[in-house]
Design a protein around this motif. Structure first.
Motif, PDB file in Angstrom:
ATOM      1  N   SER A 176       0.832  -1.204   0.000  1.00  0.00           N
ATOM      2  CA  SER A 176       0.000   0.000   0.000  1.00  0.00           C
ATOM      3  C   SER A 176       0.868   1.256   0.000  1.00  0.00           C
ATOM      4  CB  SER A 176      -0.907   0.018   1.228  1.00  0.00           C
ATOM      5  OG  SER A 176      -1.743  -1.118   1.256  1.00  0.00           O
ATOM      6  N   ASP A 213      -3.873  -6.342  -7.454  1.00  0.00           N
ATOM      7  CA  ASP A 213      -4.060  -5.055  -6.803  1.00  0.00           C
ATOM      8  C   ASP A 213      -2.689  -4.396  -6.771  1.00  0.00           C
ATOM      9  OD1 ASP A 213      -4.378  -2.908  -5.138  1.00  0.00           O
ATOM     10  OD2 ASP A 213      -5.181  -4.034  -3.434  1.00  0.00           O
ATOM     11  N   ASN A 215      -2.161  -1.184  -6.300  1.00  0.00           N
ATOM     12  CA  ASN A 215      -2.205  -0.025  -5.404  1.00  0.00           C
ATOM     13  C   ASN A 215      -1.847   1.288  -6.091  1.00  0.00           C
ATOM     14  OD1 ASN A 215      -3.190  -0.290  -2.666  1.00  0.00           O
ATOM     15  ND2 ASN A 215      -1.708  -1.951  -2.473  1.00  0.00           N
ATOM     16  N   SER A 216      -2.214   1.407  -7.357  1.00  0.00           N
ATOM     17  CA  SER A 216      -2.155   2.678  -8.064  1.00  0.00           C
ATOM     18  C   SER A 216      -2.732   2.504  -9.461  1.00  0.00           C
ATOM     19  CB  SER A 216      -0.730   3.214  -8.152  1.00  0.00           C
ATOM     20  OG  SER A 216      -0.762   4.579  -8.545  1.00  0.00           O
ATOM     21  N   THR A 217      -2.889   3.613 -10.145  1.00  0.00           N
ATOM     22  CA  THR A 217      -3.369   3.579 -11.516  1.00  0.00           C
ATOM     23  C   THR A 217      -2.196   3.328 -12.455  1.00  0.00           C
ATOM     24  OG1 THR A 217      -3.039   5.936 -12.000  1.00  0.00           O
ATOM     25  CG2 THR A 217      -5.075   5.312 -10.833  1.00  0.00           C
ATOM     26  N   ASP A 220       0.614   6.030 -12.913  1.00  0.00           N
ATOM     27  CA  ASP A 220       1.585   6.283 -11.852  1.00  0.00           C
ATOM     28  C   ASP A 220       2.974   5.857 -12.327  1.00  0.00           C
ATOM     29  OD1 ASP A 220       3.201   6.226  -9.548  1.00  0.00           O
ATOM     30  OD2 ASP A 220       1.520   5.674  -8.258  1.00  0.00           O
ATOM     31  N   ILE A 250      -7.227   0.738  -9.144  1.00  0.00           N
ATOM     32  CA  ILE A 250      -5.939   0.232  -8.665  1.00  0.00           C
ATOM     33  C   ILE A 250      -5.861  -1.284  -8.826  1.00  0.00           C
ATOM     34  CG2 ILE A 250      -5.742   2.164  -7.067  1.00  0.00           C
ATOM     35  CD1 ILE A 250      -6.393   0.274  -4.781  1.00  0.00           C
ATOM     36  N   GLN A 252      -5.759  -4.171 -11.481  1.00  0.00           N
ATOM     37  CA  GLN A 252      -5.327  -4.100 -12.872  1.00  0.00           C
ATOM     38  C   GLN A 252      -5.249  -5.464 -13.544  1.00  0.00           C
ATOM     39  OE1 GLN A 252      -5.150  -1.151 -13.989  1.00  0.00           O
ATOM     40  NE2 GLN A 252      -4.626   0.168 -12.257  1.00  0.00           N
ATOM     41  N   HIS A 273     -12.963  -3.309  -2.230  1.00  0.00           N
ATOM     42  CA  HIS A 273     -12.653  -3.137  -3.650  1.00  0.00           C
ATOM     43  C   HIS A 273     -13.823  -3.673  -4.481  1.00  0.00           C
ATOM     44  CE1 HIS A 273      -8.073  -2.632  -3.452  1.00  0.00           C
ATOM     45  NE2 HIS A 273      -8.433  -2.856  -2.195  1.00  0.00           N
TER      46      HIS A 273
END
Length: 293
Positions: A176, A213, A215-217, A220, A250, A252, A273
């Motif tokens: 995270s 997961d 934890n970002s797009t 980023d 987040i 993907q 989620h």
């Protein structure tokens, strides 16, 4: 590695939007093409020199468009209803289902509910992959950043044998990130992304699908070790987090030697989620089964 023989499901659920039927049709076409490619010598050449006609177009036999339907979900280690979550995922009818935050005793529930539709699955640490196709090898992948406890295990690799070739499937849950007075604290996530990117760069299988997961797009820059070598979704926002008011994707699905043509979210479960689903179009292989030079 854990594998289940196909069994009965107490309450079978039909796949949504005809995904189950689509999978049967695609698999049937792939197997038919493979049969023609492998047995073309037994096709008679008379009348009409049919055998020669088939062999004239044989090099294009590997060009059949292949779609995989993939479901990805961080199910939450605090999920109060893992059985309900598993049943919701069954409705989607994915060929591959990747889960994160799979913890004891919820793991046994996911295994029990999903085993009928997904006779093959592997779990390492808190991540798992359920597949309609055989898994011929699997392993834990080490993406643990420095300073994290030894029991931190959130990555796996599996080779899935599909009717149209082997696919290396990775499932990962990156660390995270935190927002504080000094800005965004993402060094551990970025380190884990670099470790995963190095593994994928060395991957011997041509076709790769990464589900997880992250934890970002995908915009980023911390995920550049992954996005620089894997294709991201071409269409669909699929905002997946937080489930109550999704503002970012987040969760993907990325691919090599294939494109992620569309992503969408699925109905909410008892996780924080939303599940996401993606269509992955694999690049065709030549009849040799090896990537073109």
């Amino acid at each position: 590695m854990v594998k289940w023989a196909r069994g009965d499901v107490t309450a079978p659920v039909a796949p949504a939007f005809g995904e189950g039927r689509r999978g049967v049709v695609v698999a049937g076409v792939a197997l038919g093409v493979a049969g023609v490619m492998g047995l073309h010598r037994v096709i008679p050449n008379s009348p009409g020199r049919v055998g020669s006609l088939v062999e004239s177009f044989l090099p294009w036999g590997g060009g059949v468009v292949v779609l995989l339907f993939v479901v990805q979900h961080n199910v939450s280690d605090e999920n109060p209803d893992p059985a309900g979550t598993a049943r919701a995922l069954l409705v989607a009818g994915g060929d591959l289902v990747a889960l994160e935050e799979v913890v004891t005793p919820a793991l046994a529930v996911y295994e029990d509910v999903l085993r009928g539709d997904y006779p093959h699955h592997v779990v390492h640490g808190t991540v798992g992959l359920w597949s309609k196709y055989p898994i011929r090898e699997d392993q834990l992948v080490d993406i643990r950043p420095q300073g994290f406890e030894a029991g931190w295990s959130r990555g796996l690799r599996a080779v899935v044998t599909t009717p149209y070739g082997d696919v290396a499937a990775y499932v990962a849950h990156l660390p995270s990130v935190r927002v504080g007075v000094r800005g965004l604290a993402s060094s551990s996530r970025d380190e884990s992304a670099r470790m995963l990117g190095d593994l994928i760069r060395r991957e011997k299988e041509q076709a790769v699908i990464l589900m997880g997961d992250l934890n970002s797009t995908v915009d980023d820059r911390g995920l550049e070790p992954l996005t620089s070598q894997l294709n991201v979704a071409e269409r669909g926002f699929a905002f997946s987090y937080p489930a109550a008011l999704p503002v970012a994707r987040i969760d993907q699905v990325l691919a090599r030697s294939g494109r992620v043509s569309h992503m969408r979210t699925l109905p909410a479960t008892d996780s924080d989620h939303l599940p996401v689903a993606a269509r992955v179009t694999l690049d065709p292989l030549p009849p040799s089964g090896r990537p073109a030079p």
